[in-house]
Design an enzyme around this catalytic site. Sequence first.
Site, PDB file in Angstrom:
ATOM      1  N   ASP B 183      -4.690  -9.641   2.540  1.00  0.00           N
ATOM      2  CA  ASP B 183      -4.786  -8.802   1.344  1.00  0.00           C
ATOM      3  C   ASP B 183      -5.799  -7.696   1.606  1.00  0.00           C
ATOM      4  O   ASP B 183      -7.005  -7.951   1.605  1.00  0.00           O
ATOM      5  CB  ASP B 183      -5.222  -9.637   0.132  1.00  0.00           C
ATOM      6  CG  ASP B 183      -4.123 -10.589  -0.350  1.00  0.00           C
ATOM      7  OD1 ASP B 183      -3.235 -10.936   0.467  1.00  0.00           O
ATOM      8  OD2 ASP B 183      -4.160 -10.989  -1.531  1.00  0.00           O
ATOM      9  N   LYS B 246      -0.385  -5.001  -4.777  1.00  0.00           N
ATOM     10  CA  LYS B 246      -1.181  -5.915  -5.605  1.00  0.00           C
ATOM     11  C   LYS B 246      -2.073  -5.076  -6.502  1.00  0.00           C
ATOM     12  O   LYS B 246      -2.592  -4.044  -6.078  1.00  0.00           O
ATOM     13  CB  LYS B 246      -1.992  -6.809  -4.662  1.00  0.00           C
ATOM     14  CG  LYS B 246      -2.975  -7.740  -5.337  1.00  0.00           C
ATOM     15  CD  LYS B 246      -3.635  -8.667  -4.284  1.00  0.00           C
ATOM     16  CE  LYS B 246      -4.821  -9.411  -4.850  1.00  0.00           C
ATOM     17  NZ  LYS B 246      -5.506 -10.246  -3.833  1.00  0.00           N
ATOM     18  N   LYS B 282       2.132  -8.421  -6.670  1.00  0.00           N
ATOM     19  CA  LYS B 282       1.122  -9.432  -6.979  1.00  0.00           C
ATOM     20  C   LYS B 282       0.119  -8.907  -7.999  1.00  0.00           C
ATOM     21  O   LYS B 282      -0.755  -8.111  -7.650  1.00  0.00           O
ATOM     22  CB  LYS B 282       0.384  -9.860  -5.694  1.00  0.00           C
ATOM     23  CG  LYS B 282      -0.732 -10.884  -5.965  1.00  0.00           C
ATOM     24  CD  LYS B 282      -1.398 -11.366  -4.687  1.00  0.00           C
ATOM     25  CE  LYS B 282      -2.637 -12.206  -5.003  1.00  0.00           C
ATOM     26  NZ  LYS B 282      -3.361 -12.620  -3.783  1.00  0.00           N
TER      27      LYS B 282
END
Lengths: 800, 346
Positions: B183, B246, B282
């Site tokens: 991430d 995300k 996400k």
Amino acid sequence: MTTVSEIFETMAYGPAPESDKQAREWLEKHAREFGLFIGGRWVKGESGESFDVLNPATTERLARVTQAGAGDVDAAVAAARRALPGWSGLAGHARARHLYALGRALQRHSRLLAVLESLDNGKSIRETRDLDIPLVARHFYHHAGWAQLVEAEFPGQRPVGVVGQIIPWNFPLLMVAWKVAPALAAGNTVLLKPAELTPLTALLFAEIAQEAGVPPGVLNVVTGDGRTGELIVEHPDIDKIAFTGSTEVGRTIRRRTAGSGKRLSLELGGKSPFVVFEDADLDSVVEGVVDAIWFNQGQVCCAGSRLLVHEGVAERLLGKLRARMEKLRVGPPLDKAIDMGAIVAPVQLDRIRTLVGKGVEEGATMWQPSWACPTEGSFYPPTLFTNVSPAATIAQVEIFGPVLVSMTFRTPAEAVELANNTPYGLAASVWTENINLALDVAPKIKAGVVWINCTNLFDAASGFGGYRESGFGREGGREGMWEYLKPKWETRNAEVRTRNKKPGKATVSRSAFRVPPSVPPIDRTYKLYIGGQQVRPDQGNARRISGPGGSLVGEVAEGNRKDIRNAVEAAHGAASWARTSGHTRAQILYYIAENLAPRAEEFAGSIDAMTGGGREAARREVDAALTRLFTYAAWADKYDGAVHQVPIRGVTLAMHEAVGVIGVACPEEYPLLGFVSLVAPAMCVGNTVVVIPSEAHPLAATELYTVLAASDVPAGVVNIVTGGKDTLAQVLAEHDDVDAVWYFGSRAAGTDIERASAGNMKRTWVEWHARDWMDASQGEGREFLREAAQVKNIWIPYGE
Amino acid sequence: MEAKRNYEIGPDPQATVPTAPPERALRMYPGPRRNPGTILDMDLVRALRVNKSAVERRAATIPTRRTVKKEWQAAWLLRAITCLDLTTLQGDDTTTNVLRLCAKAKSPVRRDILDALGARELGIKVGAVCLYHAFVATAVQALQDSGIPVAAVSTGFPAGLSPLPQRIEEIKASVAAGASEIDVVITRAHALAGDWEALYDEVCAFREACGGTLMKVILGTGDLATLANVARASQVAMMAGADFVKTSTGKETVNATLPVGVVMTRQIRDYHERTGHAVGFKPAGGIRTAKQALEWLILMKEELGDRWLRSDLFRIGASSLLTDIERQLEHFVTGRYSAAHRQPMV
């Protein structure tokens, strides 16, 4: 039985029903039989006739409801009349407490109301719960505020009286609120007829009002079909009719009430444009379309039913739209996870099917999502038409169902032209990220409400109502309150037989313009004044104007229908007058006064010669006319709109717009002052006018030609046609390209004019009761400006 | 850097998805395919328009237009668990609580509750565990044979303002330690300055450092000032090869909100339509209740479709959410409201 494991794989939606237990208990408590609510009591109908109310989603019978007859309507009107002095005599604060209590009581019963509404109408519980019922309460709170403030904010006004209100089936309870809240706030008493398809929440509302302590007779609810509606419309002791429904019925009401003296507000049909420019946020546009035409199954008078898209983005948008339509869910109205419920009744479903069939027949391309609707009950899927021409039936006719027609445009100007290519003018939605474009287009679209980058937003603080054949009058906000008030000095139109002196018998000489005998003065030939020119009348006839003793004081041109036609054309040609600045319009009105003042004695002489009222009185009239010109010159840059306080992050601009072309038939008395009192406010707001001067005493107006010409009044802004007033006014009333008619004269002709105005549902201001033109409180001011303007509410959400 | 749009990149998605009835196809999908990215299309980025008020109206009706009840709600909540990136990103993280997190990741719901739901054979486990680099090796070991991926936040998380070489090295270190998902955070300054070329280059560099490892790109939407910036940053990240976009680090003052979700999912849809590549989404930060989890699932289903309801294309980054979901599941099973202390601690 679907198992958790199966759902875990499919990730489908399941049923999510709202319970109808409480609503059924309420129906059972009444043994599913309902009487009429008159004078604070529940009574049986006199005829014993009744009808079934059905659940459109299941065809189940919900209740049996009374068909009110003539005696019932009489009783309800009498109850309202009896209650009127007490209710209107209450202090505003006391009425505010009543309305506040009603708002609270409605909120306490919100779930029952939401479920009952869904059962009765077929609309989704989500909409009744999240939109209808909260807005209903909001209307009562907002108008509790107006009740509190009415004496201070509307000085010199009083309630109209007993109001008959007839409402439609698409928003049954919301329409109760829109009608009843302002009427009661202003001090009127009410006779309300809900639609025969959906009367239940109105009956529950009556029960709630009774419990909340609304005094007997203030609110009366009678149920029934169109026959009951007719009885209300034609009842002689009702002072005003407020109607929401189809243009067709609105037209009938206009005709039936002609000459009755009843005030009228009509909120009628629409074919509202939904305009998408190429720089719009297209994904948001798609959701906007969902809210525009698939809200309430498309059974919305202001539904954005005509999608107008810039041709460069049309294919992309339609692709996104089809994908979105696949995801809409149609199903049981009480299911909390559906988008669309049932169509209100089989008759409406048939209408939708017929019109869709017509659309296909006429060559348009129909598209519907692949899923199927429930087969039991009245359901219809969301439907999209492409390849539609403006001439197609489905592009012109209000379908009142979930059917969208789409067309493309090339330029902003063409978008406006397409948007306005309809007899209606209720609402419009404009989508662009360019504020310059949005604020340029909004004023150009003929509609009472324009939503920028949003759609179908409503609030009690913002006026709602139409232009053109979508009706007249506004509901909500300060502008809505005026519909239920009238000046204290005004007598009821219905009580007065006729106000005007009978005009002298017209004698039309066939010999064209006559030269006076003996010592010959220089001939003064009064022609017509059209498009800034003095023109000869179409037929070349003149009309003899006599003084009080019957002596000839002059001759004027005898106008006919072709002259009116030409004058209307000229008035349209001067439409840019509405776009000149208030300052410029003020300058021109001052200039008229400036040029009239030096000729005051001459005008006074002419008035005296015609009326024989004495030189001094005539001079006072001229002075009053000069004052009045100053009044409207003063107003020209001050008749501001408003920014309404609506609950969004944004502004709602209530703009005063000119009505358009107004036909004005002047009163017989005060030949100059009557003319100026009407023409000046019309000009002040930006209208262009076709004026018929006093028939008996037209010379003051004809003398004015030269004043107007010398005062830089643009050609076509003021057009004057002399001749037989009632005949010419009738031509104006029948003209479909005239936007309003003002008539001050006899009741008989006024009746004809009101009736004829139903052709294009033009606004009318017809008066046969007395008005003191010399009294500034009666002869000038906001009342005149309101008649000269229409309010357009533009909703502009913002935020980046 | 400016170049024309290219529609030819990537295989036809229709060709690689096995043909089967839709509900089966979902199950048989072969697992994450990498988004190869595209060239930077500045015409497209500049043309993006987002109307904030309209997006907010849409977001407001996501929870009111749809709902799931009873068996449907239970099933959807189980699905939410499988999409959960069970996360701990605290300064006081130690091996102890990381190991506890991994244990919970493997059996996120009490066995008796699963039995009552008839869901034992579904093998419910979370989508991934998500933690700092320091704990990657510990988690990889704890989760071996579980099939649960370990995700490492990286590139100077949460602000992303360390020198670029160190950020790239950080990715490589986590990959070497066994992380199968990375991430990354973007330099918000690039988005705020409208320097989309710089953002594209940065994410491309991260993508290269990730190699075969799945890359989620954190936009830090709470820092991006406008929804239009969120849309543009989403598109640029996808063009640069993000496998997931995300919302947040969980450390910004405003984290995952439905309006931001509406904007990002619409960009994912647009990218998929244009290139054929399905990019995952996400939301992270501030998602604490089962009801919120359902709202995000509804958003995915409505804006992107059923394909995006699987853990290969949807994750929720959260810490305390799982306990609330367990409580709701127990309530469904027993009919009684549950308490947090009845659920095994994360």
